[in-house]
Design a protein around this motif. Structure first.
Motif, PDB file in Angstrom:
ATOM      1  N   ALA A   1      17.622  50.646  47.365  1.00  0.00           N
ATOM      2  CA  ALA A   1      18.009  49.427  46.652  1.00  0.00           C
ATOM      3  C   ALA A   1      19.512  49.515  46.401  1.00  0.00           C
ATOM      4  CB  ALA A   1      17.277  49.307  45.312  1.00  0.00           C
ATOM      5  N   VAL A   2      20.130  48.373  46.198  1.00  0.00           N
ATOM      6  CA  VAL A   2      21.524  48.352  45.740  1.00  0.00           C
ATOM      7  C   VAL A   2      21.569  47.410  44.536  1.00  0.00           C
ATOM      8  CG1 VAL A   2      23.909  47.716  46.273  1.00  0.00           C
ATOM      9  CG2 VAL A   2      22.499  48.794  48.042  1.00  0.00           C
ATOM     10  N   THR A   3      22.020  47.930  43.418  1.00  0.00           N
ATOM     11  CA  THR A   3      22.074  47.136  42.191  1.00  0.00           C
ATOM     12  C   THR A   3      23.518  46.965  41.739  1.00  0.00           C
ATOM     13  OG1 THR A   3      19.865  47.813  41.494  1.00  0.00           O
ATOM     14  CG2 THR A   3      21.353  47.098  39.753  1.00  0.00           C
ATOM     15  N   VAL A   4      23.891  45.720  41.452  1.00  0.00           N
ATOM     16  CA  VAL A   4      25.235  45.457  40.924  1.00  0.00           C
ATOM     17  C   VAL A   4      25.187  45.469  39.402  1.00  0.00           C
ATOM     18  CG1 VAL A   4      26.242  44.290  42.915  1.00  0.00           C
ATOM     19  CG2 VAL A   4      24.862  42.970  41.343  1.00  0.00           C
ATOM     20  N   TRP A   5      26.291  45.977  38.811  1.00  0.00           N
ATOM     21  CA  TRP A   5      26.304  46.248  37.368  1.00  0.00           C
ATOM     22  C   TRP A   5      26.872  45.041  36.626  1.00  0.00           C
ATOM     23  CZ3 TRP A   5      23.185  49.341  35.295  1.00  0.00           C
ATOM     24  CH2 TRP A   5      23.386  49.912  34.045  1.00  0.00           C
ATOM     25  N   GLY A   6      25.995  44.021  36.470  1.00  0.00           N
ATOM     26  CA  GLY A   6      26.438  42.692  36.056  1.00  0.00           C
ATOM     27  C   GLY A   6      26.423  41.850  37.314  1.00  0.00           C
ATOM     28  N   ILE A   7      26.907  40.590  37.193  1.00  0.00           N
ATOM     29  CA  ILE A   7      26.921  39.804  38.427  1.00  0.00           C
ATOM     30  C   ILE A   7      28.184  38.973  38.568  1.00  0.00           C
ATOM     31  CG2 ILE A   7      25.672  37.740  37.586  1.00  0.00           C
ATOM     32  CD1 ILE A   7      24.044  38.328  40.410  1.00  0.00           C
ATOM     33  N   THR A   8      28.776  38.623  37.418  1.00  0.00           N
ATOM     34  CA  THR A   8      29.962  37.773  37.436  1.00  0.00           C
ATOM     35  C   THR A   8      31.097  38.425  36.641  1.00  0.00           C
ATOM     36  OG1 THR A   8      30.874  35.781  36.378  1.00  0.00           O
ATOM     37  CG2 THR A   8      28.718  36.444  35.657  1.00  0.00           C
ATOM     38  N   ASP A   9      32.322  38.125  37.066  1.00  0.00           N
ATOM     39  CA  ASP A   9      33.495  38.642  36.359  1.00  0.00           C
ATOM     40  C   ASP A   9      33.563  38.156  34.902  1.00  0.00           C
ATOM     41  OD1 ASP A   9      34.232  39.858  38.723  1.00  0.00           O
ATOM     42  OD2 ASP A   9      35.638  38.283  39.320  1.00  0.00           O
TER      43      ASP A   9
ATOM     44  N   GLY B   1      47.885  43.534  33.307  1.00  0.00           N
ATOM     45  CA  GLY B   1      47.306  42.428  32.544  1.00  0.00           C
ATOM     46  C   GLY B   1      46.663  41.343  33.385  1.00  0.00           C
ATOM     47  N   HIS B   2      46.785  41.421  34.693  1.00  0.00           N
ATOM     48  CA  HIS B   2      46.127  40.446  35.570  1.00  0.00           C
ATOM     49  C   HIS B   2      44.614  40.632  35.434  1.00  0.00           C
ATOM     50  CE1 HIS B   2      46.176  37.707  39.025  1.00  0.00           C
ATOM     51  NE2 HIS B   2      45.169  38.399  39.506  1.00  0.00           N
ATOM     52  N   PRO B   3      43.839  39.536  35.487  1.00  0.00           N
ATOM     53  CA  PRO B   3      42.381  39.710  35.310  1.00  0.00           C
ATOM     54  C   PRO B   3      41.743  40.606  36.379  1.00  0.00           C
ATOM     55  CG  PRO B   3      43.012  37.387  35.179  1.00  0.00           C
ATOM     56  CD  PRO B   3      44.239  38.138  35.610  1.00  0.00           C
ATOM     57  N   ASP B   4      40.849  41.474  35.917  1.00  0.00           N
ATOM     58  CA  ASP B   4      40.060  42.300  36.858  1.00  0.00           C
ATOM     59  C   ASP B   4      39.065  41.400  37.580  1.00  0.00           C
ATOM     60  OD1 ASP B   4      40.170  45.412  35.521  1.00  0.00           O
ATOM     61  OD2 ASP B   4      40.597  43.732  34.191  1.00  0.00           O
ATOM     62  N   ARG B   5      38.657  41.841  38.762  1.00  0.00           N
ATOM     63  CA  ARG B   5      37.626  41.106  39.524  1.00  0.00           C
ATOM     64  C   ARG B   5      36.558  42.105  39.976  1.00  0.00           C
ATOM     65  NH1 ARG B   5      38.981  35.951  41.053  1.00  0.00           N
ATOM     66  NH2 ARG B   5      37.893  35.987  43.057  1.00  0.00           N
ATOM     67  N   PRO B   6      35.787  42.620  39.013  1.00  0.00           N
ATOM     68  CA  PRO B   6      34.895  43.743  39.348  1.00  0.00           C
ATOM     69  C   PRO B   6      33.599  43.373  40.059  1.00  0.00           C
ATOM     70  CG  PRO B   6      34.789  43.251  36.992  1.00  0.00           C
ATOM     71  CD  PRO B   6      35.823  42.330  37.565  1.00  0.00           C
ATOM     72  N   LEU B   7      33.165  42.118  39.983  1.00  0.00           N
ATOM     73  CA  LEU B   7      31.774  41.812  40.363  1.00  0.00           C
ATOM     74  C   LEU B   7      31.692  40.813  41.516  1.00  0.00           C
ATOM     75  CD1 LEU B   7      30.432  42.128  36.761  1.00  0.00           C
ATOM     76  CD2 LEU B   7      29.532  43.351  38.735  1.00  0.00           C
ATOM     77  N   PRO B   8      30.513  40.641  42.102  1.00  0.00           N
ATOM     78  CA  PRO B   8      30.438  39.863  43.351  1.00  0.00           C
ATOM     79  C   PRO B   8      30.499  38.344  43.166  1.00  0.00           C
ATOM     80  CG  PRO B   8      28.287  40.741  42.800  1.00  0.00           C
ATOM     81  CD  PRO B   8      29.248  41.347  41.826  1.00  0.00           C
ATOM     82  N   LEU B   9      30.342  37.855  41.920  1.00  0.00           N
ATOM     83  CA  LEU B   9      30.580  36.425  41.656  1.00  0.00           C
ATOM     84  C   LEU B   9      31.827  36.326  40.779  1.00  0.00           C
ATOM     85  CD1 LEU B   9      27.001  35.118  40.656  1.00  0.00           C
ATOM     86  CD2 LEU B   9      27.971  35.395  42.963  1.00  0.00           C
ATOM     87  N   ASP B  10      32.645  35.308  41.015  1.00  0.00           N
ATOM     88  CA  ASP B  10      33.834  35.163  40.170  1.00  0.00           C
ATOM     89  C   ASP B  10      33.445  34.553  38.815  1.00  0.00           C
ATOM     90  OD1 ASP B  10      33.593  32.403  40.508  1.00  0.00           O
ATOM     91  OD2 ASP B  10      35.304  32.250  41.897  1.00  0.00           O
ATOM     92  N   ARG B  11      34.432  34.219  38.018  1.00  0.00           N
ATOM     93  CA  ARG B  11      34.121  33.696  36.676  1.00  0.00           C
ATOM     94  C   ARG B  11      33.400  32.354  36.730  1.00  0.00           C
ATOM     95  NH1 ARG B  11      38.096  36.901  36.233  1.00  0.00           N
ATOM     96  NH2 ARG B  11      38.066  38.435  34.568  1.00  0.00           N
ATOM     97  N   ASP B  12      33.581  31.627  37.822  1.00  0.00           N
ATOM     98  CA  ASP B  12      32.881  30.339  37.989  1.00  0.00           C
ATOM     99  C   ASP B  12      31.580  30.498  38.774  1.00  0.00           C
ATOM    100  OD1 ASP B  12      34.913  28.956  36.649  1.00  0.00           O
ATOM    101  OD2 ASP B  12      36.149  29.020  38.467  1.00  0.00           O
ATOM    102  N   LEU B  13      31.129  31.717  38.902  1.00  0.00           N
ATOM    103  CA  LEU B  13      29.853  32.048  39.566  1.00  0.00           C
ATOM    104  C   LEU B  13      29.874  31.781  41.065  1.00  0.00           C
ATOM    105  CD1 LEU B  13      27.386  30.609  36.839  1.00  0.00           C
ATOM    106  CD2 LEU B  13      28.179  32.964  37.059  1.00  0.00           C
ATOM    107  N   ARG B  14      31.087  31.708  41.616  1.00  0.00           N
ATOM    108  CA  ARG B  14      31.189  31.537  43.082  1.00  0.00           C
ATOM    109  C   ARG B  14      31.137  32.903  43.745  1.00  0.00           C
ATOM    110  NH1 ARG B  14      35.743  27.580  42.020  1.00  0.00           N
ATOM    111  NH2 ARG B  14      36.849  29.559  41.845  1.00  0.00           N
ATOM    112  N   PRO B  15      30.303  33.028  44.792  1.00  0.00           N
ATOM    113  CA  PRO B  15      30.221  34.326  45.472  1.00  0.00           C
ATOM    114  C   PRO B  15      31.530  34.674  46.171  1.00  0.00           C
ATOM    115  CG  PRO B  15      28.392  32.877  46.097  1.00  0.00           C
ATOM    116  CD  PRO B  15      29.340  32.048  45.298  1.00  0.00           C
ATOM    117  N   LYS B  16      31.915  35.911  46.062  1.00  0.00           N
ATOM    118  CA  LYS B  16      33.073  36.427  46.811  1.00  0.00           C
ATOM    119  C   LYS B  16      32.581  36.910  48.182  1.00  0.00           C
ATOM    120  CE  LYS B  16      34.921  38.103  42.483  1.00  0.00           C
ATOM    121  NZ  LYS B  16      35.173  39.299  41.676  1.00  0.00           N
ATOM    122  N   PRO B  17      33.521  37.161  49.083  1.00  0.00           N
ATOM    123  CA  PRO B  17      33.084  37.632  50.404  1.00  0.00           C
ATOM    124  C   PRO B  17      32.205  38.878  50.340  1.00  0.00           C
ATOM    125  CG  PRO B  17      35.392  36.979  50.463  1.00  0.00           C
ATOM    126  CD  PRO B  17      34.964  36.888  49.030  1.00  0.00           C
TER     127      PRO B  17
END
Ligand code: 9MR
Length: 387
Positions: A337-345, A359-375
């Protein structure tokens, strides 16, 4: 053995774990990785029989029809206040698990006080929507309640640990595919602190707290997939080589004592600026497979603080890291399995504990802040779907 993290706040404790360049906790007595002998883990009385059913559980677990399950760890506190967040897990995940609700200090804050509500809410949500769920974690230095720290004999500590695991394992029996039984027991830097992390459980019970916890978990839920989980197992460098070796050593010792362990959980907190050790990981995976033990990714996210401050650069780095990780694992066989730790930035531990210095925003997760999937979400899905 002395414990060095007791007085620090949770944030600085987490930072020291995830910042290997930070000074090792002072005053620990260094031991070499080699001192974790096969006998040392299984102290007298700790070699417990394989629970009935556990052998077959090793062959079952979270693999869904049609590919490798994609999991997501959800923070119960945001589920009802942010419907988009909750929906995102349904939109993307085969497995939905509580990120924090089953940690010892949250679920069992006092000897006779249990707080199952947040975890129940997540597990019910997952199962009602036909998703899998799993539990994390019984033994973790980062979630030890004060009352456990105050237990003053080995017998009292063992009784508390076993009772905790049996009670909670029994409660969720059949509802969770498995458990991270022990989390982060390997020393952050084995060369100076290792092989095992100095924790309350190590201080009170010695290394045998590990088999004790696995055996109790197997008794409580014989069908559960029992996982030993840790971070910094993925990268190129001697510290990471040492951590993988210690992990294999612990697995072998558990097996030598007939204590069930079904999978290694690789957290997968990936750092920009570090390189995935493709050969090392393939060897590691192969050896686990030879031992009959699976591999899963349990807490995937990206710490992008060494990436130029632009969304495109951060997402490119994330894509490359995830791609390298998947290549390394799939080179031998698919993970379980692969589990992401959260889902959105929107919500992540990363900006709290390891914020970008600029100070630039981190982008740790596979959906951005607007819940759009990243590549990298698309990459993850297509690799896992293909299995
Ligand atoms: O992401 C988790 C955060 O919400 C919690 O406040 C914190 C303390 O319980 O734990 C974080 O998760 C950690 C996980 O349990 C173990 N590996 C490292 C994770 C990030 O610190």
């Amino acid at each position: 053995m002395t414990i060095h993290h007791r007085g620090r706040d949770a944030r600085s404790r987490l930072r020291s774990v995830h910042q290997p360049e930070a000074a090792a906790p002072g005053g620990s007595s260094p031991t070499s990785a080699g001192s974790l002998t096969r006998r040392s883990l299984l102290g007298a009385g700790a070699a417990l029989a394989l629970a009935p059913g556990a052998a077959s559980a090793a062959g079952t677990g979270a693999r869904a029809a049609g590919g490798v399950p994609l999991g997501g760890a959800i923070q119960a506190e945001f589920m009802e206040v942010d419907p988009g967040y909750k929906q995102a897990f349904l939109d993307h995940c085969d497995l939905i698990m509580p990120m924090n609700g089953l940690k010892f200090s949250l679920v069992h804050p006092a000897p006779d006080q249990w707080n199952f509500e947040p975890a129940d809410r997540v597990v019910d949500f997952a199962l009602q929507n036909d998703r899998l769920s799993r539990g994390t974690c019984h033994v973790w230095w980062g979630a030890t309640p004060d009352w456990v720290e105050r237990l003053d004999t080995p017998a009292a500590a063992e009784a508390a640990l076993v009772d905790h695991i049996e009670r909670i394992g029994d409660r969720y029996k059949g509802r969770l595919t498995g458990w991270d039984v022990v989390n982060e027991v390997i020393a952050n830097d084995p060369a100076s602190e290792g092989p095992l992390r100095q924790t309350v459980w190590l201080e009170k019970l010695g290394p045998k707290h590990i088999p004790i916890a696995f055996a109790a978990s197997a008794r409580a839920d014989p069908q559960a997939r029992l996982v030993i989980n840790d971070y910094d197992l993925e990268f190129v460098g001697p510290r990471f080589d040492a951590r993988r070796e210690i992990m294999l050593g612990i697995v072998r010792q558990l097996q030598d004592g007939n204590v069930p362990v079904h999978s290694v959980g690789m957290q997968g907190h990936l750092y920009a600026g570090r390189q995935i050790d493709k050969e090392g990981l393939e060897r590691f995976h192969k050896e686990l497979d030879r031992l009959g033990v699976g591999l899963m990714v349990t807490e995937l996210d990206i710490i992008d603080w060494e990436t130029p401050p632009s969304n495109a650069a951060q997402d490119k780095t994330a894509y490359e890291l995830v791609s390298d990780l998947l290549d390394a694992i799939f080179a031998w066989k698919p993970p379980q399995a692969v589990t992401v730790w959260g889902i959105t930035d929107r919500y992540s531990w990363v900006p709290d504990v390891l914020p970008r210095p600029d100070g630039h925003p981190d982008r740790p997760l596979p959906l951005d802040r607007d819940l759009r999937p990243k590549p990298w979400m698309e990459l993850l899905k297509s690799r896992l779907r293909a299995g």
